[in-house]
Write a protein that holds these residues in place. Sequence first.
Motif, short mmCIF file in Angstrom:
data_model
loop_
_atom_site.label_atom_id
_atom_site.label_comp_id
_atom_site.label_asym_id
_atom_site.label_seq_id
_atom_site.Cartn_x
_atom_site.Cartn_y
_atom_site.Cartn_z
N LEU A 37 -6.85 0.78 2.51
CA LEU A 37 -6.48 1.73 3.89
C LEU A 37 -6.85 0.94 5.35
O LEU A 37 -6.25 1.23 6.16
CB LEU A 37 -6.99 3.19 3.68
N ALA A 91 -5.90 7.32 6.36
CA ALA A 91 -4.55 7.09 5.66
C ALA A 91 -3.38 7.33 6.71
O ALA A 91 -2.14 6.56 6.40
CB ALA A 91 -4.41 8.19 4.47
N ALA A 94 -2.87 3.84 8.35
CA ALA A 94 -2.39 3.15 7.36
C ALA A 94 -0.93 3.10 7.39
O ALA A 94 -0.21 2.28 7.30
CB ALA A 94 -3.01 2.99 5.89
N GLY A 95 -0.43 4.53 7.17
CA GLY A 95 0.76 4.79 6.86
C GLY A 95 1.72 4.45 8.21
O GLY A 95 2.82 3.95 8.13
N CYS A 374 -8.93 9.33 -2.56
CA CYS A 374 -8.47 8.08 -2.23
C CYS A 374 -7.18 7.51 -3.08
O CYS A 374 -6.46 6.91 -2.52
CB CYS A 374 -9.62 6.90 -2.31
N ALA A 377 -4.19 9.25 -2.00
CA ALA A 377 -3.91 8.81 -0.76
C ALA A 377 -3.16 7.54 -0.90
O ALA A 377 -1.93 7.24 -0.26
CB ALA A 377 -4.96 8.65 0.21
N MET A 378 -3.52 6.58 -1.63
CA MET A 378 -2.97 5.39 -1.90
C MET A 378 -1.56 5.75 -2.73
O MET A 378 -0.58 5.09 -2.30
CB MET A 378 -3.81 4.51 -2.62
N LEU A 381 1.11 6.39 -0.44
CA LEU A 381 1.48 5.57 0.81
C LEU A 381 2.38 4.53 -0.03
O LEU A 381 3.55 3.96 0.32
CB LEU A 381 0.32 4.77 1.10
#
Length: 393
Positions: A37, A91, A94-95, A374, A377-378, A381
């Motif tokens: 992230l 996040a 990162a997005g 986590c 969240a990954m 994405l």
Amino acid sequence: MRRFRDPALALGLFLAVAPIAAVLQYRALAPLALAALAGAALASTRPRQPGLVISLALALMAWGMVSALWAVEPGRSLFEGARMAALVLLAAAAGQALESGPPRRLSPWLLGGLLLGAILAIADQQSGHWLRAMVRGRREWDVVMGFGLKPAATVLALLLPLALALPIGRAWKALALVLALAGIFGMPAQSAKIGVVVGLAAFVLVWLGGRLAARGIALAAALGVLLTPLLLGAILARNPDVSAMQGSAAHRVMIWDFTLARIAERPILGWGMEAARAIPGGEAQIAAEALQRFGLGSQREWFEAVRAQRLPLHTHNGALQIWLELGLVGALLATAVVLALGWQATSPGSAGAFACAIAIASLSYGVWQGWWLCLLAMLALVSRQLTREPPPR
């Protein structure tokens, strides 16, 4: 400092490594996800206004911090709310970087990581878990190590629907399906087994029914968060006989029964974020009278042997934990978050992964566990990035 120019590469590396790390040592998932992230976020330019999902998630975490005013452990509630809010912001960054950066093919990374993780899981099982014991510096397998296999099965279960939707040959998809299912069903992870079945069913349903079916899954998941105490309470009020269940499953029934009683005491505000581990009476062992209510008198020795508590750390159901800790206000926010996430999961792969995550969250893990959030969240994405993936050459 030179800006990192390919944020999607961070996702690819995570997908390649995460299934392997989950088998060897699942505690590495959180730092790996955070590194990915952060790596993606480094490519972010000027921050933009957060989208609906991020705004709702931040509102939920803010409510968690506010709950410190009446929580049984105010410091823990404030800290956990702030920690989760930081994860949401990371996040989000990162997005934004991923959406503004160049598209990258994630298919090889996802497929390769899933296959290697499944092969490693099968090899560990066939060797009597020699591989995992060696990584931990132990010579013999023990039951405590078995708990570490659950996250590995969870990772494989969540990634499988995404892998089946990749623009790759049918032979590769068949290989991924066979190896992943062999790895999952060879591990002692009942929630992951249920989750992968639900995920594959959702995959097929959306493949056949399209966007309308996907939206139906999203709506059902959101209503599940909102109505779980009502529905589950109506079932348990009848004192059903659950003696046919194995010990761990029956224990969940007892946990849910205790949790519902505590929810009824503070239905609007809850007991405070991450208060499940400190609910008064939760550390007490389950009484024989409670076991008799659900036909579990014959399993009394098992409950006494494992010293089964009425509420050990968390509720083993995400919706109930939200209701218990954050009350109706938190449940409404969590319902909105789930609906917003599910509304975007319109492809068979993303809908399957979404449904799998909801099923697992309903049976296992604390809702605020770092590695679990986590990973989710990954997953969100990656699902979104796969829609931008350029076609194979």
